[in-house]
Design a protein around this motif. Structure first.
Motif, PDB file in Angstrom:
ATOM      1  N   UNK A  32       2.862 -79.043 -13.405  1.00 31.92           N
ATOM      2  CA  UNK A  32       2.106 -79.711 -12.443  1.00 31.92           C
ATOM      3  C   UNK A  32       2.445 -79.175 -10.788  1.00 31.92           C
ATOM      4  N   UNK A  33       3.896 -79.058 -11.017  1.00 29.22           N
ATOM      5  CA  UNK A  33       4.271 -78.279  -9.578  1.00 29.22           C
ATOM      6  C   UNK A  33       3.716 -77.023  -9.455  1.00 29.22           C
ATOM      7  N   UNK A  34       3.509 -76.256 -10.466  1.00 22.08           N
ATOM      8  CA  UNK A  34       3.028 -74.921 -10.190  1.00 22.08           C
ATOM      9  C   UNK A  34       1.344 -74.955  -9.975  1.00 22.08           C
ATOM     10  N   UNK A  35       0.675 -76.002 -10.549  1.00 17.69           N
ATOM     11  CA  UNK A  35      -0.619 -76.282 -10.445  1.00 17.69           C
ATOM     12  C   UNK A  35      -0.852 -76.734  -8.843  1.00 17.69           C
ATOM     13  N   UNK A  36       0.057 -77.388  -8.374  1.00 19.39           N
ATOM     14  CA  UNK A  36       0.156 -77.932  -6.753  1.00 19.39           C
ATOM     15  C   UNK A  36       0.385 -76.665  -6.033  1.00 19.39           C
ATOM     16  N   UNK A  37       1.011 -75.795  -6.346  1.00 18.30           N
ATOM     17  CA  UNK A  37       1.313 -74.696  -5.505  1.00 18.30           C
ATOM     18  C   UNK A  37       0.092 -73.771  -5.224  1.00 18.30           C
ATOM     19  N   UNK A  38      -0.604 -73.645  -6.493  1.00 18.38           N
ATOM     20  CA  UNK A  38      -2.009 -72.962  -6.613  1.00 18.38           C
ATOM     21  C   UNK A  38      -3.062 -73.689  -5.522  1.00 18.38           C
TER      22      UNK A  38
END
Lengths: 209, 209
Positions: A57-63
């Motif tokens: 989820x965090x990585x998605x947010x970063x994108x």
DNA sequence: TAAAACATACCAACCAGTCGGTACTTATTT
DNA sequence: AAATAAGTACCGACTGGTTGGTATGTTTTA
């Protein structure tokens, strides 16, 4: 294909699948298994690339954050004054409501999740403040050039944000209840033009306290 | 105490406990067991009063809906014109942000949940439209009395709703980032007074399409 | 051959909902 | 008024299913 590239491709596939699965029924409802199935990978593969579901989820947010930056830049470049900017933003309402329409619930769910999760909150606030600063800058320019009356720039930015987010939420609840594209345009017109029939006060705004 | 009264009391206790548990970690995270524990009842007791967890949520929503009606009525009665109404509403920002501050995440989560659940959606839309109609009426009165320029009343109502909801969401994400009470007041001032330094068009609004 | 990129099998925890049974109250009959 | 029947409120163990995460093995590539 090289190993690294293959790995990166799989990871990307997982991220994309996750975004799709999340948008269907929300964060919690989408299981890791489901995401894996959609991506054509196994659970072992998932946990090879991500430490946890939250990590994904965090990585998605970063994108998404990166996209926000791109969007702000592109809008900033193509708009000379405030009216033009608002028209540009409002004009992009359709793609936002239609294309990203399915990602919207997730975005909002993330917002709420952030209010309870410090790690997410930090990220989301970054995103939020970035937009806020952007609007603030625009309004200050507007004030300097005499197009905008002397309002509190931060407060005004918050209203613009509020209108954007608020309209999205209404569009989410009642997608067919209105032509949201049109509403977005009318909203920006009202925001720009103001609501009152006659200027209540003079040049200075009448904000007390 | 009579049997029926005792039952009603228990049911109420469950509803209250549910609201508290939900607000802590969200709908899904709060288990029926947890709610029961908080209410000092057993699972059997829970399912004696409610057919399902969803059933409880619906009943909670109904309670809130009633409060909305009361709120609208009270606000309507105590306001003579639009400015006064907005001032009243903005003045109630503090109780909304502070008192109901903990119920806010749930309220928003419910909103999102509604976008996927038809049963919830129907209820939430009722709630939503009730507010919308309320604002529409106020604006129409404003237009008739010449205080408001000739905007699209429905669109304007949606903006007002958007500002309200949008500010709530920002307050949720960044509670200490601003004096939200003040922001609410400034927002209503800007909404009323308008953003532009000079009227862009004449009497008629310049909405195209 | 070492490490990266997976796959498979599995687990402990959790959770909504069920069910048989109990304690107590109210209504009905005798 | 006593006895009985019926109903309400509630208990708590249990179930079937799901989920995030792990441990371990296998294949592929550098």
């Amino acid at each position: 294909m090289k190993l690294k590239e293959k790995g990166a491709a799989s990871k990307n596939k997982l991220l994309k699948s996750a975004a799709i699965c999340f948008s269907k029924n929300g964060f919690d409802a989408a299981s890791v298994d489901e995401i894996c199935r959609h991506a054509g990978l196994s659970k072992g593969g998932f946990y090879h690339h991500f430490a946890s579901k939250q990590d994904l989820i965090i990585e998605l947010l970063n994108q998404w954050l990166e996209r926000v930056d791109d969007y702000i830049k592109s809008t900033q470049d193509s708009s000379k004054n405030m009216q033009e900017l608002f028209t540009n933003i409002a004009g992009k309402a359709r793609p936002v409501f239609v294309e990203a329409g399915e990602q919207l619930p997730i975005f909002l769910e993330l917002w709420i999740k952030s209010s309870r999760d410090p790690e997410l909150k930090e990220k989301t606030i970054t995103f939020y403040k970035r937009y806020l600063d952007f609007f603030k800058k625009v309004i200050n320019e507007g004030i300097d050039s005499g197009v905008v009356r002397e309002v509190n720039p931060v407060a005004a930015s918050r209203i613009i944000m509020a209108v954007a987010v608020g309209l999205m939420m209404q569009g989410l609840l009642d997608p067919d209840g209105a032509d949201w594209d049109k509403v977005a345009r009318e909203s920006s017109a009202i925001l720009i033009g103001g609501l009152a029939a006659d200027r209540v006060s003079g040049r200075k705004s009448k904000i007390r306290n």
